[in-house]
Design a protein around this motif. Structure first.
Motif, PDB file in Angstrom:
ATOM      1  N   MET A 110      -8.416   0.852   0.379  1.00 54.11           N
ATOM      2  CA  MET A 110      -7.312  -0.085   0.546  1.00 54.11           C
ATOM      3  C   MET A 110      -7.489  -1.287  -0.387  1.00 54.11           C
ATOM      4  SD  MET A 110      -5.592   1.484   2.850  1.00 54.11           S
ATOM      5  CE  MET A 110      -4.398   0.308   3.451  1.00 54.11           C
ATOM      6  N   ASN A 111      -6.368  -1.879  -0.755  1.00 54.42           N
ATOM      7  CA  ASN A 111      -6.353  -3.046  -1.626  1.00 54.42           C
ATOM      8  C   ASN A 111      -6.790  -4.290  -0.835  1.00 54.42           C
ATOM      9  OD1 ASN A 111      -5.784  -5.150  -3.354  1.00 54.42           O
ATOM     10  ND2 ASN A 111      -3.707  -4.470  -3.857  1.00 54.42           N
ATOM     11  N   ALA A 124      -0.939   4.636  -0.383  1.00 53.43           N
ATOM     12  CA  ALA A 124      -1.687   5.028   0.815  1.00 53.43           C
ATOM     13  C   ALA A 124      -0.755   5.644   1.850  1.00 53.43           C
ATOM     14  CB  ALA A 124      -2.415   3.824   1.404  1.00 53.43           C
ATOM     15  N   GLU A 183       0.836  -1.201   0.000  1.00 52.31           N
ATOM     16  CA  GLU A 183       0.000   0.000   0.000  1.00 52.31           C
ATOM     17  C   GLU A 183       0.875   1.258   0.000  1.00 52.31           C
ATOM     18  OE1 GLU A 183      -3.044   0.151  -0.464  1.00 52.31           O
ATOM     19  OE2 GLU A 183      -4.038  -1.669   0.237  1.00 52.31           O
ATOM     20  N   SER A 193      -2.062   2.182   7.867  1.00 49.50           N
ATOM     21  CA  SER A 193      -1.456   3.125   6.915  1.00 49.50           C
ATOM     22  C   SER A 193      -1.129   4.450   7.593  1.00 49.50           C
ATOM     23  CB  SER A 193      -2.405   3.356   5.732  1.00 49.50           C
ATOM     24  OG  SER A 193      -3.560   4.086   6.117  1.00 49.50           O
TER      25      SER A 193
END
Length: 770
Positions: free
Chosen positions: A380-381, A239, A236, A271
């Motif tokens: 978010m992934n 992010a 991420e 994050s």
């Protein structure tokens, strides 16, 4: 010190006696260190011819203006103590001067509540009384009441008359003490100070300043932040970087707020926590939940970023309104009833919140519609591939705790400490204003909007994207061109700042404008064409999500205008109404962007130099290599730029290939303007804003046109927006050089440029004529 009347004490010491224009305070703080003490207000002095006292000379007392300053000056010259400067405002916080302080008591003042031993009782008492009377603006009788309680802790306690004299002096003298005060500095806990964050950079030691300065000179703050964040969160990167930039933006003129969404456990809060140790503690105010009114009563002295873990924690319409105001970079001022301690009557009090921006997480599919226009949104992934990577990392880490990695040298060490990074951020000048030449590619985000309200919201979204690039430039200010016009200093945003911003925000821009997050995007892909009709149960089985999640996703897509909701049956069915927008590639033409920047920068530099000269306004440029300012930005010829300007981008694809984004933040095709090169020649035709001479514009100026003459608005038969031509152009009517893409066609079929103001005037004239 000036010679004056000197007397000897029974113990062999000396009294130097002076007359003063300004009433001196009593200073005992240096008694134990260098045997010096200033006996001033609130003290009695025994003199000759009392028993044991005798005159050592025949001088009369010398008259001085300020005895305290004279003593400190003499001590400084003798090497006893650094010279002390009187504070102009409490804790050097000029922004709080004259205001009643209601925030948390600093630790240096809390230490005074513990009492003291003989020798420092008066010094500590006058500081505490002054803090209560002059900074807290507490009534004198309440101050005396508090001082009585503290006096019981003194060893031995002060006399009642002496205590009353101290309080009287504090109230009448209006004494002010700062962070460099020797008594307060002894009890200073810098990192936990709630009131003096603005002074921390000034209080750094020479060693701390040197370490932080080296980090800034390297110009890799963003890279270091990512490397540090990846220790805790993988997969991420954008992010982590977006959060870091948004936190920094809270210290600038360009605050950016953000919402991070995703499934529970997807790493939203991580994050933030991944980079939080690198940020100065005084920049953030964290909480998980609050009452609807709580945000309005944050400490007034806090001017940074609110970190809210789960947006649902800010409940009610009042809380939402507060976030809306902060999301627009505005302070919140609230009035409320309060009892006046002096009169006992009810009055209207005021509370002001100066938080600049906020970053919050959310597990909801959609966010409050009022916030969409005021934030950048990122999801978010939650892919299976990333889940496998995260699980594998946790399995590996279970065998090697961080402490063991450090001992065995298995963890890659960073060339800085967390404290060094914090200090580096503190040393940056966040008050600089940034000048940005925004690439026309940014206009493409209009294609992402489906509804009119989404189009209108772009008016603020585009500003946030530009602000993101400006904050990146401020982070790299040691490597950027600076221009000082009169007393105001500006920093130039480089192409690499925009390219980095586009790279980080690529997915966020699409999601924010189209209002389709990853979970909605996956659902929308199930509708291959308008013939497909699905229910919430179909989505549940195909995407392996809960029925509740499927229902919320379908509802939000219908509200956003992407799906048609059929409510004729008990179980609602959904059909495709609007396909999702195509993903934009804002990095598809780097070379074109580079040419646009160089051309715009040259014209801008030429404009401010010639206009400043005409107005007798000093203009100077900073050379980042040696930190020196000069009135001329040296450069060579600009043949390369002229070739770029005359090159038709569409004429030969081989001459203008689509380049992939650079692997790092460096743009090899963009020379740094801080290192003068041929594209920045200020020896070209002057460009004065007051009396603009016309420059050539091959795109809009046909051959043999009378371009040197002002055109009348009646000369034009049509005006249209020329796609792909946005840039600096010379207006045919007012003769100013402006950023525009309005092209006007005359009755002689000439094509000329119009600025926004003249275009609006032409439209008004057409309306009047009709």
């Amino acid at each position: 010190m000036l010679i004056t009347q000197i007397e000897q004490t029974p113990s062999g010491g000396q009294h130097w006696i002076y007359y003063c224009n300004n009433k001196p305070r009593t200073l005992s703080v240096y008694h134990n260190e260098c045997g010096l003490e200033l006996l001033g207000e609130g003290k009695l002095c025994i003199m000759a011819s009392s028993l044991g006292y005798k005159r050592l000379n025949d001088n009369n007392p010398t008259i001085v203006r300020d005895l305290e300053d004279s003593l400190l000056e003499a001590m400084f010259k003798a090497g006893f103590k650094p010279k002390e400067h009187k504070a102009d405002a409490w804790f050097e916080r000029a922004d709080l001067a004259g205001k009643r302080f209601t925030g948390k008591t600093p630790l240096c003042i809390e230490a005074l509540y513990r009492g003291s031993k003989e020798g420092e009782r008066n010094e500590k008492a006058i500081r505490l009384a002054s803090f209560l009377a002059n900074f807290r603006q507490t009534r004198a009788d309440r101050v005396l009441e508090t001082m009585h309680k503290i006096n019981k802790l003194n060893d031995p306690p002060l006399e009642e008359s002496e205590l009353q004299s101290i309080v009287k002096s504090a109230v009448s003298g209006g004494y002010v003490y700062g962070c460099t005060d020797p008594i307060l500095k002894k009890h200073c806990t810098r990192d936990e100070c709630p009131i003096a964050p603005a002074n921390i950079a000034k209080m750094l030691s020479a060693e701390e300043t040197e370490k932080a300065g080296k980090l800034l000179e390297e110009g890799k703050l963003l890279d270091y932040a990512l490397t540090y964040g990846k220790r805790r969160l993988i997969g991420e990167d954008n992010a982590v970087l977006a959060n870091f930039v948004m936190f920094c933006s809270g210290q600038t003129h360009y605050p950016i707020s953000g919402v991070i969404s995703g499934y529970s456990g997807s790493g939203k809060n991580e994050s933030i926590r991944a980079i939080k140790p690198l940020l100065p503690k005084e920049w953030l105010f964290e909480f998980t939940t609050s009452t609807p009114e709580a945000i309005k009563y944050l400490p007034e002295e806090f001017a940074g970023t609110l970190v809210i873990y789960e947006a649902a924690g800010v409940k009610g319409d009042s809380g939402s309104l507060s976030l809306r105001a902060i999301g627009e970079g505005e302070s919140i001022e609230t009035i409320y009833p309060i009892r006046n301690e002096l009169t006992g009557k009810m009055e209207m009090g005021r509370a002001k919140t100066n938080a600049k921006n906020f970053v919050t997480t959310s597990s909801d599919i959609d966010i409050n519609p009022d916030l969409y226009r005021r934030v950048l949104k990122y999801t978010m992934n939650h892919s299976t591939q990333l889940t496998k990577r995260v699980m594998a990392k946790k399995i590996r880490d279970a065998a090697y705790p961080d402490s063991l990695k450090s001992i065995l040298g298995l963890q890659r060490s960073l060339p800085f400490s967390e404290q060094d990074f914090e200090n580096a951020l503190r040393l940056l000048d966040w008050n600089l204003e940034a000048v940005a030449f925004t690439p026309t590619q940014l206009l493409q985000i209009l294609d992402l909007a489906v509804k009119r309200e989404q189009e209108v919201a772009l008016r603020t979204h585009v500003e946030k994207i530009i602000n993101f690039a400006k904050v990146l430039a401020l982070l790299n200010q040691k490597k950027r061109l600076h221009a000082k016009v009169d007393k105001q200093e500006y920093i130039i945003v480089e192409p690499e700042d925009f390219l980095k911003a586009f790279s980080i925000l690529q997915a966020s821009i699409t999601e924010t404008v189209s209002r389709i997050e990853k979970r909605q995007e996956e659902t929308l892909k199930l509708f291959e064409d308008s013939a497909v009709s699905l229910t919430k149960h179909d989505v549940t089985s195909k995407l392996r999500v809960s029925t509740k999640t499927a229902t919320r996703v379908l509802k939000t897509l219908a509200q956003a205008g992407y799906l048609k909701e059929d409510t004729s049956n008990k179980t609602y069915r959904y059909e495709l109404l609007q396909k999702e927008p195509n993903h934009l590639d804002l990095l598809e033409n780097i070379r074109s962007f580079s040419r646009f920047h160089r051309k715009s920068l040259r014209k801008w530099l030429n404009t401010i130099e010639t206009t400043g000269h005409a107005r007798h306004t000093p203009v100077a440029f900073l050379n980042p290599n040696d930190g020196s300012w000069s009135q001329i930005l040296q450069s060579g010829n600009d043949e390369d730029l002229d070739k770029d300007e005359n090159l038709d981008e569409d004429s030969d694809p081989a001459l203008n290939p689509v380049l992939p984004p650079p692997p790092t933040s460096t743009c090899p095709d963009v020379p740094m303007p801080s290192t003068p090169e041929s594209s920045l020649n200020l020896g070209t035709e002057p460009n004065n804003l007051d009396n603009c001479e016309r420059s050539t514009c091959p795109e809009a100026k046909p051959e043999n046109s009378q371009f040197s003459c002002r055109k009348s608005l009646d000369s034009f038969k049509a005006v249209h927006w020329a796609d792909g031509s946005y840039g600096w152009h010379d207006c045919a009517v007012c003769k100013r050089t402006m950023l525009t893409s309005w092209q006007a066609e005359t009755f002689k079929d000439e094509k000329l440029w119009l600025c926004d103001d003249c275009k609006a005037a032409w439209e008004r004239k057409q309306l009047e004529a009709s």
